[in-house]
Design an enzyme around this catalytic site. Structure first.
Site, PDB file in Angstrom:
ATOM      1  N   GLU A  99      39.649  20.749  52.876  1.00 53.81           N
ATOM      2  CA  GLU A  99      40.657  21.423  52.258  1.00 53.81           C
ATOM      3  C   GLU A  99      40.363  20.755  50.672  1.00 53.81           C
ATOM      4  O   GLU A  99      40.523  19.385  50.321  1.00 53.81           O
ATOM      5  CB  GLU A  99      41.946  20.811  52.584  1.00 53.81           C
ATOM      6  CG  GLU A  99      43.252  21.634  52.173  1.00 53.81           C
ATOM      7  CD  GLU A  99      44.329  20.744  51.968  1.00 53.81           C
ATOM      8  OE1 GLU A  99      45.000  20.236  52.987  1.00 53.81           O
ATOM      9  OE2 GLU A  99      44.963  20.616  51.000  1.00 53.81           O
TER      10      GLU A  99
ATOM     11  N   LYS B 222      37.127   7.582  58.159  1.00 49.23           N
ATOM     12  CA  LYS B 222      36.641   6.796  56.900  1.00 49.23           C
ATOM     13  C   LYS B 222      37.898   6.853  55.900  1.00 49.23           C
ATOM     14  O   LYS B 222      38.614   7.760  55.479  1.00 49.23           O
ATOM     15  CB  LYS B 222      35.502   7.703  56.326  1.00 49.23           C
ATOM     16  CG  LYS B 222      35.502   7.816  54.851  1.00 49.23           C
ATOM     17  CD  LYS B 222      35.118   6.283  54.025  1.00 49.23           C
ATOM     18  CE  LYS B 222      35.016   6.539  52.667  1.00 49.23           C
ATOM     19  NZ  LYS B 222      36.336   6.564  52.030  1.00 49.23           N
TER      20      LYS B 222
ATOM     21  N   CYS C 193      48.748  19.364  47.242  1.00 49.32           N
ATOM     22  CA  CYS C 193      47.684  20.506  47.250  1.00 49.32           C
ATOM     23  C   CYS C 193      48.320  21.620  47.017  1.00 49.32           C
ATOM     24  O   CYS C 193      47.744  22.767  46.667  1.00 49.32           O
ATOM     25  CB  CYS C 193      46.804  20.599  48.782  1.00 49.32           C
ATOM     26  SG  CYS C 193      46.621  19.085  49.602  1.00 49.32           S
TER      27      CYS C 193
ATOM     28  N   GLY D 200      40.465  16.654  49.918  1.00 48.65           N
ATOM     29  CA  GLY D 200      40.154  15.821  48.756  1.00 48.65           C
ATOM     30  C   GLY D 200      39.482  17.009  47.736  1.00 48.65           C
ATOM     31  O   GLY D 200      40.037  17.974  47.656  1.00 48.65           O
ATOM     32  N   SER D 201      38.640  16.334  46.842  1.00 47.03           N
ATOM     33  CA  SER D 201      38.273  17.142  45.702  1.00 47.03           C
ATOM     34  C   SER D 201      37.164  18.265  46.078  1.00 47.03           C
ATOM     35  O   SER D 201      36.534  18.294  47.107  1.00 47.03           O
ATOM     36  CB  SER D 201      37.706  16.415  44.572  1.00 47.03           C
ATOM     37  OG  SER D 201      36.312  15.826  45.198  1.00 47.03           O
ATOM     38  N   ARG D 202      37.173  19.329  45.195  1.00 45.00           N
ATOM     39  CA  ARG D 202      36.030  20.198  45.568  1.00 45.00           C
ATOM     40  C   ARG D 202      34.725  19.555  45.353  1.00 45.00           C
ATOM     41  O   ARG D 202      33.771  19.995  46.319  1.00 45.00           O
ATOM     42  CB  ARG D 202      36.150  21.398  44.311  1.00 45.00           C
ATOM     43  CG  ARG D 202      35.621  22.562  44.747  1.00 45.00           C
ATOM     44  CD  ARG D 202      36.041  23.753  43.767  1.00 45.00           C
ATOM     45  NE  ARG D 202      35.277  24.972  43.473  1.00 45.00           N
ATOM     46  CZ  ARG D 202      35.523  25.828  42.919  1.00 45.00           C
ATOM     47  NH1 ARG D 202      36.649  25.781  42.288  1.00 45.00           N
ATOM     48  NH2 ARG D 202      35.047  26.911  42.801  1.00 45.00           N
ATOM     49  N   ARG D 203      34.613  18.631  44.684  1.00 52.64           N
ATOM     50  CA  ARG D 203      33.281  18.059  44.530  1.00 52.64           C
ATOM     51  C   ARG D 203      32.817  17.483  45.776  1.00 52.64           C
ATOM     52  O   ARG D 203      31.887  17.322  46.338  1.00 52.64           O
ATOM     53  CB  ARG D 203      32.975  17.150  43.384  1.00 52.64           C
ATOM     54  CG  ARG D 203      31.509  17.022  42.886  1.00 52.64           C
ATOM     55  CD  ARG D 203      31.613  16.336  41.518  1.00 52.64           C
ATOM     56  NE  ARG D 203      32.171  15.191  41.547  1.00 52.64           N
ATOM     57  CZ  ARG D 203      32.036  14.119  40.596  1.00 52.64           C
ATOM     58  NH1 ARG D 203      31.433  14.568  39.492  1.00 52.64           N
ATOM     59  NH2 ARG D 203      32.812  12.749  40.507  1.00 52.64           N
ATOM     60  N   GLY D 204      33.601  16.525  46.277  1.00 57.27           N
ATOM     61  CA  GLY D 204      33.580  15.873  47.420  1.00 57.27           C
ATOM     62  C   GLY D 204      33.471  16.981  48.681  1.00 57.27           C
ATOM     63  O   GLY D 204      32.509  16.498  49.370  1.00 57.27           O
TER      64      GLY D 204
END
Lengths: 509, 509
Positions: free
Chosen positions: B265, B184, B302, B241-245
């Site tokens: 990660e 993706k 990161c 990516g983000s923590r939310r994602g």
């Protein structure tokens, strides 16, 4: 040896302050002395706190010290002698030969992990030397080792009172990895658990290890286990039991502030695929071996062969005839607990009453708590249409799926959930048909076997006792064999460390 | 090279049938040609179906064929030449040197995995020979190998348009393991993604591999990613990516009928602990290096050093003075996307307005989308009382935590969440104080480093780019270095197999 019914926290016997319970002798339904008192939330936390305090010291024990500790546990278990065997027989209804064999396995397992620890390969030591001349940027000095995850919660299994309980495979591999262990004893064999737990605690003391290295907790219900898995000091979980129990623990673990790995071995029907040439030449013989494997230990094995898949024909009829004959003659056997017996009876009743399933054999009835073997058959079409026919019936119950042809057989195999084992019975003439299926079967099970049954799990380096969900929660792992140690380790990299600051094993390069 | 804006499914360019979007040049805010059309649910399923079909063939490719495929991808990326570099610069705002360096890293990574594949050790071949004479039961012939998990979904990362995107570390290690990959693409650099995706698809064709071995999907939103992770044919996920994602994907994966591993990660503030002797002898010097590391790539790493922990004193003052001076002189830098720029501004504003935090330096302002560096300080007491101060501010923002003494410093360290890296700055006189902390730090991060900063991640066997949650979803893994291949493998055991039925690598014993 007198049993206390106490918890073991920090090496000491501590009376549990929650509800008490007794072991029940499944052979006669009688409660046994003493009463075991459950742990309160505070007592669970005391055990995990001590485990957490023990962790930094225990994880850095020398390989030899750790190996000697595992060996001391093994010696302690042997030294329990017949007291342990008798209590285990009384608590489980399993015969003496089985308990003695399981003790040998448990002790052998501890010694195998001691050897694995001394070997040291599990540390995965790696070294990338620096290159200060490299351009555009210098290459750092990088060293890597595996580090223990932290305190591990181990759940004793009902069906292996020694080999998968207090000092069984999960405990042995976690201790080998450098993780303190807090055991939640199975309530079906608390006396056996106390005896072995005392042997472990004595080994902790004799080896001069921190007293929180091992703890043993009892519980009449589920609260202790739930509290343990939610506790922030617990960093991994080893569990063998039901799918419902395992998925409940997975959920608790995934909802923690810091999720942790759960290694739950849950359910498997261990399909057996019979190929035409093998059936033709020795269908009756295979049927007989199948019956023996199905009733072994009252069928109370995770690797019990619960599903037979084959193409219809004279060979399959011979197989069924021979298996049915052997099972009809089989004596009823005492099951581990009243609850397991009831669940078995319900499972068998569910199959009996299913319109698309017919019973082809029933073992002899026995006294209460004694289960009779049961063999059923159904068509591939019915099996595919009724996914509940894949549900494990824990005990000596098997289901034969009759397929019209090879294509239908492959469709049935394609519909299977993850399994611990899949067995193939083949003759030389079947290799051509079986060969293209291996690639598919590999994705469905942790262990594939030819011309045998999954019962009898070798404890060795090349063993995998695991498999894709729902056989286990984590198909990347095994709970039997030396690879099991890797479940409790994670890699850490050390960059440009001065020698004095490096952990001991990494100084050696 | 003309971009099509098409998906790559089964090796072919396929126009997406969902909403289209364009890349935005973050340096000037202008949309760029062409428009990229998102994939529908059906198109996602077409890609995963083809990946599933490709899997049995691809996982059994010879080690040499698979290695040559990885090398062909590397060659294809090199052959894209300046077209790739220019497009990546335009889509990310990153400078040419950085993009060229990242291309070298990406190509080197693919070649390193080719070497790792040829080496073959990742297969973990094991053999326990039979012993038919053993009593009470004969010992079976057991062989073990690692098998690929199945098709892997890879999410391109915004901050590494090459090294952690279409043919980055996740893709390279999954392909090396024998898993087909469906990517993706990150919507911030679709053109870069198409170019690299075409290079991979061309390598698939040139090497005669099944056309479903690789797929590339675009999406203006989140649906494609969610559909991918929920798809039963996908068996593992690589995400940066983000923590939310990341946690959203973890949830989808854990709620599947068959849960799958997610290697996400997510977030890390990469604490840096400064010790007294080091601060005293070279506080100003360390401050200068810290400032360089903080602003590298506009802080969009990161491993960006977002937290400094030290005991108060003249040395820390010197560090702060020097870092503040360097940062005040620093030029604003274009951030990867408008969204990342906005999030950075919000994060900095949140710190600025926090009553317990004060700003000690600000970099120079720039044009829209250009972020100015920011340095803040707070007390240990305030840091401990406000857990939100541990939240990552993605970009060149740092927070210094002033501790009264060594004990308070250790309390601050004890409060930290899981991290990718923790750095220590020590002189010889600090070893005594730092040494007992290593054991604690190991539990908090995947990589510890001395007298340096976490930016600059070596791609090598001893690297760990991972760490306990929430740094990653699975602290037992690394997404950089050769160990990354093990994320996509599971062990399978073969018992008593006739030679003809064994997978090729296991015939060799």
């Amino acid at each position: 040896m007198t049993l206390s019914g106490d918890l073991i926290i920090g090496g000491a016997n501590v009376r549990g302050a929650a509800a008490a319970f007794s072991a029940i002798n499944p052979a006669n339904g009688n409660p046994m002395e003493p009463s075991f008192a459950g742990a309160t939330k505070e007592q669970v936390e005391e055990a995990t706190s001590l485990a957490w305090d023990a962790f930094p010291v225990y994880k850095e024990t020398s390989l030899d010290d750790r190996a000697r500790f595992l060996e001391a546990i093994a010696e302690g278990i042997v030294a329990l002698g017949d007291d342990l065997v008798m209590r285990a027989i009384d608590e489980t209804g399993l015969p003496r030969g089985r308990i003695e064999g399981e003790r040998a396995r448990t002790v052998g397992q501890l010694r195998l992990f001691a050897k694995e620890v001394r070997d040291g390969r599990f540390q995965e030591l790696r070294f990338d030397p620096a290159d200060t001349e490299r351009r555009p940027v210098a290459k750092p000095d990088l060293r890597l080792r595996n580090v223990a995850l932290g305190p591990v919660a181990v759940f004793g299994a009902s069906n292996f009172p020694l080999a998968f309980s207090v000092a069984g495979g999960d405990t042995a591999s976690a201790l080998a990895a450098g993780c303190p262990v807090v055991v939640k004893a199975h309530s079906a064999h608390p006396g056996t658990s106390e005896l072995v737990g005392r042997a472990v605690a004595d080994a902790v003391a004799a080896c001069g290890l921190p007293r929180g290295t091992f703890g043993l907790l009892f519980d009449a219900g589920f609260e202790v286990g739930q509290t343990l898995v939610a506790d922030h000091r617990i960093r991994a979980v080893g569990f063998t039991g039901s799918r419902r129990g395992g998925t409940a623990l997975m959920k608790i673990a995934s909802e923690r502030k810091q999720p942790i790995p759960v290694y739950a071995e849950m359910s498997s029907i261990n399909p057996v695929i019979l190929y035409p040439n093998a059936l033709r030449s020795r269908g009756a013989e295979i049927g007989k071996s199948f019956a023996s494997s199905l009733i072994l230990g009252a069928g109370q094995f995770c690797t019990n062969p619960g599903l037979i898949i084959a193409v219809e024909g004279a060979g399959l009829d011979a197989f069924i005839g021979s298996a049915a004959a052997a099972l009809s003659e089989s004596q009823a056997q005492t099951m581990l607990t009243g609850g397991i017996f009831d669940a078995y009876c319900n499972g068998v009743a569910r199959l009996s009453s299913s319109p698309s399933v017919s019973q082809v054999a029933a073992g002899k009835d026995g006294t209460p708590n004694q289960a009779a073997a049961a063999l059923f058959e159904t068509t591939a079409a019915a099996f595919l249409a009724n996914p509940e026919l894949q549900e494990e019936v824990f005990g000596a119950s098997g289901l034969i799926v009759r397929c019209r042809d090879d294509e239908e057989l492959r469709t049935v195999v394609g519909s299977l959930e993850g399994q611990l084992t899949i067995a193939l019975h083949v003759d030389a003439g079947d290799i051509g048909a079986a060969s293209p299926m291996i690639s598919q079967l590999e994705l469905l099970a942790g262990r594939l076997l030819v011309n045998g049954f999954g019962t009898g799990v070798e404890v060795s380096p090349a063993m995998v006792h695991g498999g894709p969900y729902p056989a286990t929660s984590d198909g990347r792992s095994t709970s039997v064999g030396t690879l099991a140690i890797y479940r409790f380790l994670r890699p850490v990299s050390y960059q440009d460390f001065p020698i004095d600051l490096l952990p001991e094993p990494l100084k050696l390069f």
